[in-house]
Each structure stands twice: as C-alpha cells, then as structure tokens.
Write an enzyme that holds these catalytic residues in place. Structure first.
Site, PDB file in Angstrom:
ATOM      1  N   HIS A  37       0.861  -1.178   0.000  1.00 24.22           N
ATOM      2  CA  HIS A  37       0.000   0.000   0.000  1.00 24.22           C
ATOM      3  C   HIS A  37       0.898   1.228   0.000  1.00 24.22           C
ATOM      4  CE1 HIS A  37       1.108   0.133   4.202  1.00 24.22           C
ATOM      5  NE2 HIS A  37       0.593  -1.075   4.395  1.00 24.22           N
ATOM      6  N   GLU A  38       0.268   2.396   0.106  1.00 21.04           N
ATOM      7  CA  GLU A  38       1.021   3.656   0.029  1.00 21.04           C
ATOM      8  C   GLU A  38       2.135   3.752   1.082  1.00 21.04           C
ATOM      9  OE1 GLU A  38       1.310   6.545  -1.820  1.00 21.04           O
ATOM     10  OE2 GLU A  38       0.281   5.356  -3.329  1.00 21.04           O
ATOM     11  N   GLY A  39       1.929   3.106   2.237  1.00 23.67           N
ATOM     12  CA  GLY A  39       2.978   3.135   3.277  1.00 23.67           C
ATOM     13  C   GLY A  39       4.252   2.493   2.763  1.00 23.67           C
ATOM     14  N   HIS A  40       4.116   1.318   2.150  1.00 28.59           N
ATOM     15  CA  HIS A  40       5.294   0.653   1.586  1.00 28.59           C
ATOM     16  C   HIS A  40       5.898   1.504   0.455  1.00 28.59           C
ATOM     17  CE1 HIS A  40       2.802  -2.940   2.923  1.00 28.59           C
ATOM     18  NE2 HIS A  40       3.930  -3.160   3.557  1.00 28.59           N
ATOM     19  N   VAL A 179       2.198   6.636   6.955  1.00 28.87           N
ATOM     20  CA  VAL A 179       1.245   7.050   5.927  1.00 28.87           C
ATOM     21  C   VAL A 179      -0.145   6.604   6.377  1.00 28.87           C
ATOM     22  CG1 VAL A 179       0.591   6.831   3.497  1.00 28.87           C
ATOM     23  CG2 VAL A 179       3.013   6.876   4.150  1.00 28.87           C
TER      24      VAL A 179
HETATM   25  P1  AMP Z   1       5.131  -5.055   6.427  1.00 31.66           P
HETATM   26  O1  AMP Z   1       4.894  -5.441   4.995  1.00 31.66           O
HETATM   27  O2  AMP Z   1       3.890  -4.844   7.224  1.00 31.66           O
HETATM   28  O3  AMP Z   1       6.148  -5.931   7.110  1.00 31.66           O
HETATM   29  O4  AMP Z   1       5.811  -3.617   6.362  1.00 31.66           O
HETATM   30  C1  AMP Z   1       6.977  -3.388   5.621  1.00 31.66           C
HETATM   31  C2  AMP Z   1       7.506  -2.021   5.952  1.00 31.66           C
HETATM   32  O5  AMP Z   1       6.524  -1.035   5.628  1.00 31.66           O
HETATM   33  C3  AMP Z   1       7.825  -1.853   7.437  1.00 31.66           C
HETATM   34  O6  AMP Z   1       9.022  -1.103   7.569  1.00 31.66           O
HETATM   35  C4  AMP Z   1       6.633  -1.074   7.940  1.00 31.66           C
HETATM   36  O7  AMP Z   1       6.900  -0.289   9.073  1.00 31.66           O
HETATM   37  C5  AMP Z   1       6.333  -0.200   6.745  1.00 31.66           C
HETATM   38  N1  AMP Z   1       4.957   0.288   6.795  1.00 31.66           N
HETATM   39  C6  AMP Z   1       3.829  -0.453   6.921  1.00 31.66           C
HETATM   40  N2  AMP Z   1       2.741   0.353   7.009  1.00 31.66           N
HETATM   41  C7  AMP Z   1       3.201   1.624   6.943  1.00 31.66           C
HETATM   42  C8  AMP Z   1       2.571   2.903   6.970  1.00 31.66           C
HETATM   43  N3  AMP Z   1       1.253   3.054   7.102  1.00 31.66           N
HETATM   44  N4  AMP Z   1       3.353   3.999   6.879  1.00 31.66           N
HETATM   45  C9  AMP Z   1       4.705   3.882   6.760  1.00 31.66           C
HETATM   46  N5  AMP Z   1       5.356   2.700   6.720  1.00 31.66           N
HETATM   47  C10 AMP Z   1       4.612   1.589   6.806  1.00 31.66           C
END
Ligand code: AMP
Length: 290
Positions: A37-40, A179
């Site tokens: 998603h946008e966070g990634h 995000v």
């Molecule tokens: P994940 O796929 O959940 O293991 O996340 C991979 C990376 O994306 C990790 O460093 C998370 O902290 C980051 N991440 C996940 N959600 C967000 C978000 N909403 N905003 C910023 N970074 C994020």
C-alpha cells in the site's frame, strides 16, 4: 528499466554484489511482507530520494508469526505487488520461498534482548526474534547501503536500528513517517481484514493519539493522564480492551512518567480478530508527530 524478479538466494546475492562493485551505486532496500500500500511505496520513494537504487523484498516471514496468528491467511497478491513495485521504479524484487529462506537444518536465530520485551514483544513472544533473524538474513543477501522502515512499526524500527549498531552492520537505517488513510487510520496490509463496522471503529486508534497530542500541547506532561485519555477515547469507539496503551521513551522503549521530547505514545488494539497498532511521536524538538 524493467524490474527484475529474483527468487533464489545465490542469484540475489551475486546480483547485489555485482551492483555494489559499481562505483556510485547505492542499494536502497525496502523489506516488506507484500500486500503493498502507500505506506510501503513511501519507503521506496524515500530510498530513491536518497539517490539509491531501490530493491524491494516480498516475504511473509513464517518465524515472526505466533501459532495462533494470521500467517496462513496473510494476503499475498503477488502480481499486484509486482506492478506497484515496478510503477515506483524498483529495480529488483526479491521474493524467496519459505523453504529458500529456512531450509531444514536452519538453527541460528538473531535475538535482541533489551528493546524487544515490552509493547508488541510482550503480547507476541518470539515475534521480534523472527524479525531480527529475517532482517539479518535479508541484509546478508541484499547487502544494502540504506534500508528503509516505517515508524508505523516504531518498536520494530528501533530494534532494527539497534541490531545494526550492535552487530556493526554497514547499513544506514532510515525511519520513515507513517502514511495514513484520509480519516487518519494508519495504512496496514491487515486493514483489509476489517468489516465495515470494524473499519469505522478503527479510527479510534488515531483519535486516541490525537487526544494525547492535544493534551500534551495544552501543557499536560503526566504520562498517566495521557494514558487515561487514550483509553477513554478507545472506549468511546467501543474498543474496550486494548492490548496496550503505553507512553515510553523513544530510545529505550521503557515507560516514562513525564512526557517530553523523544517520547512515544503507542497502542495496540484488537478490532474484532484484527490486531492494529499505531503511535504518536513527540520528537526531539517537542513537536507531536502522528
Ligand atoms: P510489512 O509489509 O507490514 O512488514 O511492512 C513493511 C515495511 O513497511 C515496514 O518497515 C513497515 O513499518 C512499513 N509500513 C507499513 N505500514 C506503513 C505505513 N502506514 N506507513 C509507513 N510505513 C509503513
């Protein structure tokens, strides 16, 4: 440049070592579990902004899930993730299988023993051991100059920064802003589990943190008062039994009594069967950052 997808560890390592040998090439690594998603995507943009060649990994790491957690139902929309990575300009996508990463006989784990015990670590025994092990392995495979992590998972980001310092890993850790959806809910791959009613309730997490931010800005520095206000706001949203509502020092992750610069307000709440986390940082300058 067409993004290359690599599934084998030796191929990835060979490719990354060749890249590292090129003068001026800096590898910017974004480890993820996919369902992007946008966070990634913001992390990919950040490593590009730093002048790095973006390399993304997609790997749902079995050893960071507890026996009753959502490993098998964790969403894995591989083609969608590939498309997003390519659109963001990722040069390489590393997507190993679980057998590739953990062949039978794998018996070495990396464990952080100071920052991992509280907050999410208390509720998820073994979780951070799984995270530090997989991140160490990924760093050995990708050999990045820079690796980006989101502050959404604040404890994880702190543990990884500490891991790289303690083990003298030659990688810079970049911690990036959270995000959020338009209503403030922190983006998460797990948000897609939420029913419409739960989705509406979930905004209670960020509302609780906004409440804490407002109190702090109006002069309240007692951690207990902030915790009470956050719990009350969660209750108003029907989120009755949070897993934790904590006010900790951002460096040590230990609870504090007085709120000030470098304090983290963090919470974890089960909304239905979905576990959500979020946090508010009071940064070194004393500003509240959601
Ligand atoms: P994940 O796929 O959940 O293991 O996340 C991979 C990376 O994306 C990790 O460093 C998370 O902290 C980051 N991440 C996940 N959600 C967000 C978000 N909403 N905003 C910023 N970074 C994020």
């Amino acid at each position: 440049m067409v993004m290359q997808i690599i599934r084998s560890i030796p191929d990835m390592q060979k490719t990354m070592l060749a890249l590292r040998a090129q003068p001026d090439c800096r590898i910017g690594f974004v480890p993820t579990m996919g369902c992007l998603h946008e966070g990634h995507l913001s992390l990919i943009r950040q490593v590009r902004r730093l002048g790095c060649l973006p390399v993304v990994s997609l790997f749902v790491n079995p050893i960071q899930f507890g026996p009753r957690e959502d490993f098998s139902r964790y969403p894995r929309p591989f083609d969608h993730d590939c498309r997003l990575c390519e659109q963001e300009g990722a040069a390489y996508l590393f997507a190993p299988s679980a057998e590739e990463m953990y062949p039978s006989g794998a018996s070495v784990f990396v464990e952080e023993t100071k920052l991992s015990g509280g907050l999410c670590g208390a509720a998820r025994p073994g979780h951070f051991r799984g995270v530090t092990t997989v991140v160490t392995k990924l760093f050995q495979i990708v050999q990045p100059h820079v690796a980006a992590f989101g502050r959404k998972d604040a404890q994880q980001a702190r543990i990884i920064a500490h891991l790289t310092a303690c083990l003298n890993m030659p990688v810079e850790i970049e911690i990036c802003p959270i995000v959020r959806e338009p209503d403030g809910l922190a983006m998460s791959s797990r948000n897609r589990y939420l029913t419409p009613v739960e989705r509406a309730q979930s905004v209670g997490l960020v509302e609780a943190l906004r409440e804490a931010a407002g109190l702090y800005r109006s002069g309240e520095t007692g951690a207990a008062a902030l915790i009470r206000a956050m719990e009350e706001r969660l209750r108003q949203q029907g989120l009755l039994i949070p897993e934790y509502v904590a006010v900790v020092d951002y460096a040590s992750l230990q609870p504090v009594e007085t709120v000030g610069p470098s304090t983290l307000c963090a919470l974890a709440v089960k909304v239905g069967s979905t576990r959500l986390i979020d946090n508010l940082l009071i940064n070194a300058a004393g500003e509240t950052v959601l």
